[in-house]
Design an enzyme around this catalytic site. Structure first.
Site, PDB file in Angstrom:
ATOM      1  N   HIS A  21      -0.024  14.477  54.419  1.00 32.87           N
ATOM      2  CA  HIS A  21       1.366  14.951  54.315  1.00 32.87           C
ATOM      3  C   HIS A  21       2.337  13.775  54.165  1.00 32.87           C
ATOM      4  O   HIS A  21       3.174  13.763  53.250  1.00 32.87           O
ATOM      5  CB  HIS A  21       1.725  15.761  55.556  1.00 32.87           C
ATOM      6  CG  HIS A  21       3.118  16.292  55.557  1.00 32.87           C
ATOM      7  ND1 HIS A  21       3.445  17.540  55.088  1.00 32.87           N
ATOM      8  CD2 HIS A  21       4.302  15.730  55.960  1.00 32.87           C
ATOM      9  CE1 HIS A  21       4.743  17.737  55.206  1.00 32.87           C
ATOM     10  NE2 HIS A  21       5.290  16.642  55.737  1.00 32.87           N
ATOM     11  N   GLU A  22       2.202  12.815  55.050  1.00 29.58           N
ATOM     12  CA  GLU A  22       3.128  11.681  55.017  1.00 29.58           C
ATOM     13  C   GLU A  22       2.892  10.810  53.783  1.00 29.58           C
ATOM     14  O   GLU A  22       3.832  10.216  53.247  1.00 29.58           O
ATOM     15  CB  GLU A  22       2.992  10.838  56.294  1.00 29.58           C
ATOM     16  CG  GLU A  22       3.321  11.586  57.583  1.00 29.58           C
ATOM     17  CD  GLU A  22       4.703  12.218  57.580  1.00 29.58           C
ATOM     18  OE1 GLU A  22       5.586  11.714  56.865  1.00 29.58           O
ATOM     19  OE2 GLU A  22       4.893  13.227  58.283  1.00 29.58           O
ATOM     20  N   HIS A  25       5.054  11.990  50.944  1.00 28.10           N
ATOM     21  CA  HIS A  25       6.409  11.422  50.997  1.00 28.10           C
ATOM     22  C   HIS A  25       6.388   9.958  50.536  1.00 28.10           C
ATOM     23  O   HIS A  25       7.233   9.525  49.735  1.00 28.10           O
ATOM     24  CB  HIS A  25       6.958  11.472  52.430  1.00 28.10           C
ATOM     25  CG  HIS A  25       7.164  12.852  52.977  1.00 28.10           C
ATOM     26  ND1 HIS A  25       7.848  13.832  52.292  1.00 28.10           N
ATOM     27  CD2 HIS A  25       6.796  13.420  54.163  1.00 28.10           C
ATOM     28  CE1 HIS A  25       7.903  14.933  53.034  1.00 28.10           C
ATOM     29  NE2 HIS A  25       7.254  14.711  54.162  1.00 28.10           N
TER      30      HIS A  25
END
Length: 445
Positions: A21-22, A25
């Site tokens: 997920h990170e 980003h």
């Protein structure tokens, strides 16, 4: 040992999902030349850290999330020479893309995991009807014991798992068309006119809702292994003992024996067993472990006993990828449907799970094997991606909501309004956390 296995499985699951997920980003922010100060998996005390280029990568003690810290004038002073690399200086479209990339990464991970699962292949049991309840949906549709369920609304259902998944994902369709093959190999088409909503109470079980039971291979009630210091060991049971009756009730299959055990926790059961050529009478008292009756034995499984029941679901890479994309799409819609039902009160919030339940499911799936663990990981990844897209302030979806308003009105949302919504978002998140932890506690008790 079980606690540490669950903890390790939970940490592995959350670690993978948060990192992916990170990284979503991080990757998009780097593409837009935004300066990344820190990439953290976990919160709290730093366990391990290293620096690569201008970014510090850290692993922290509390494995309940993570974050990517970008250069931002709203958080600290920024040198004039680097202001063009600050997150807040990027166009609203770039900020939107950076925030959206996290949830998208979780959906892409789920697609890749299901692609891998389909390529490796999944063993399943053919969906054959074992018995039909009078006046149930199956009985009304003319389905009978021995029918093999081939498809739902033209979607193939080669295994019990696939049949269950297809039903859950298509049960809103009315009517539901099931194709089956009878014991005489005759093809038949049945129409199910469903009433009520299965998703409002999924705990009842698919078979109970539809009014039937799946047929399963019949195993003789012959004991394979007896655990040390178990209820069975204390009762004097041994490997190769065949259970003939329990409380004077004839036992012909292992399932018959299991049903008796489940019905009499902590109550003595008189067993008639055959050991070698002699019949013996023993008294077995099931123990209650984790709120479930256990006796500590396993069943003898004859070689190839599943041969006529088992089916391998395997796909070529391109077909696997397309099928994985379709599966993730359907599961996402199903999750949205469940969220909607909980919001409007048509489904119970008891279905919300917290970290304890996730750790428990992670442990069980990891113990069963690689494919079940990958499937669990994919499901949680979809849930995490969808959760972060909800328009709740403090979550990615909350930021995307404000950016959407900014795009429409041509200017950022007033900061004081954002702060008010942030407090509301914190309240919602804390409330959901409380409900999840409460449900976990109830399940443990």
């Amino acid at each position: 040992m079980g606690f540490f296995t669950a903890l390790l499985s939970f940490a592995l699951t959350i670690g993978i999902l948060v990192t992916v997920h990170e990284y979503g980003h991080y990757w998009v922010a780097k593409k837009f030349n935004v300066k990344i100060l820190r990439f953290s998996v976990g919160f709290g005390k730093v366990i391990k850290s290293f620096k690569r280029g201008e970014t510090e990568f850290t692993l922290c003690a509390i494995p309940l999330g993570g974050y990517v810290k970008m250069l931002d004038e709203n958080e600290a002073n920024v040198a004039d020479s680097e202001k063009h690399r600050a997150f807040n200086r990027q166009s609203v479209y770039k900020r939107f893309a950076i925030v959206l990339a996290g949830p998208v990464a979780n959906f892409l991970l789920a697609i890749l995991l299901y692609t891998l699962i389909f390529i490796i292949g999944v063993n399943g049991i053919k969906p054959i009807v074992g018995s039909v309840t009078d006046s149930g949906f199956f009985d009304q549709a003319g389905l009978q014991a021995g029918d093999e369920l081939l498809s739902i609304n033209n979607a193939l259902t080669p295994s019990i798992s696939e049949f269950s998944n297809q039903f859950i994902q298509t049960n809103d369709a009315q009517p539901l068309i099931i194709q089956a093959r009878s014991k005489l190999s005759n093809l038949k088409t049945s129409t199910l006119n469903l009433k009520g909503d299965f998703l409002a109470n999924p705990e009842q079980g698919l078979d109970q809702y539809l009014g039937f039971k799946f047929s399963t291979p019949k195993l003789p009630a012959i004991i394979d292994q007896v655990m040390v210091d178990s209820a069975a060991s204390k009762a004097g049971l041994r490997s190769q003992d065949e259970v003939l009756s329990a409380n004077d009730q004839s036992i012909s299959t292992w399932q018959d024996f299991v049903i008796v055990i489940q019905a009499r926790p902590i109550k003595p059961i008189k067993l008639l067993i055959r050991r070698n050529t002699k019949n013996l009478t023993l008294t077995l008292t099931p123990e209650l472990i984790n709120n479930s009756p256990k006796v500590g034995v396993s069943v003898v499984m004859p070689q190839d006993y599943l041969k006529d029941w088992q089916v391998l679901i395997q796909k070529e890479p391109i077909d696997a990828f397309l099928s994985a994309g379709s599966k993730v799409y359907r599961l996402t819609l199903l999750n949205l449907k469940m969220i909607k039902k909980m919001i409007i009160g048509e489904a119970s919030i008891d279905q919300i799970s917290g970290p304890v339940s996730i750790a428990n499911y992670a442990q069980k799936s990891a113990e069963i094997g690689l494919i079940p663990f990958l499937s669990f990981l994919a499901l949680i990844s979809i849930g995490l991606g969808l959760l972060n897209l909800l328009p709740i302030p403090l979550l990615d979806g909350g930021h995307l909501f404000f950016y959407t308003i900014e795009i429409i009105k041509g200017s950022p949302v007033n900061e004081s309004i954002q702060q008010v919504f942030a407090k509301f978002g914190l309240f919602v998140i804390l409330s959901l956390t409380f409900v999840a932890l409460y449900n976990d506690l109830i399940r443990l008790l």
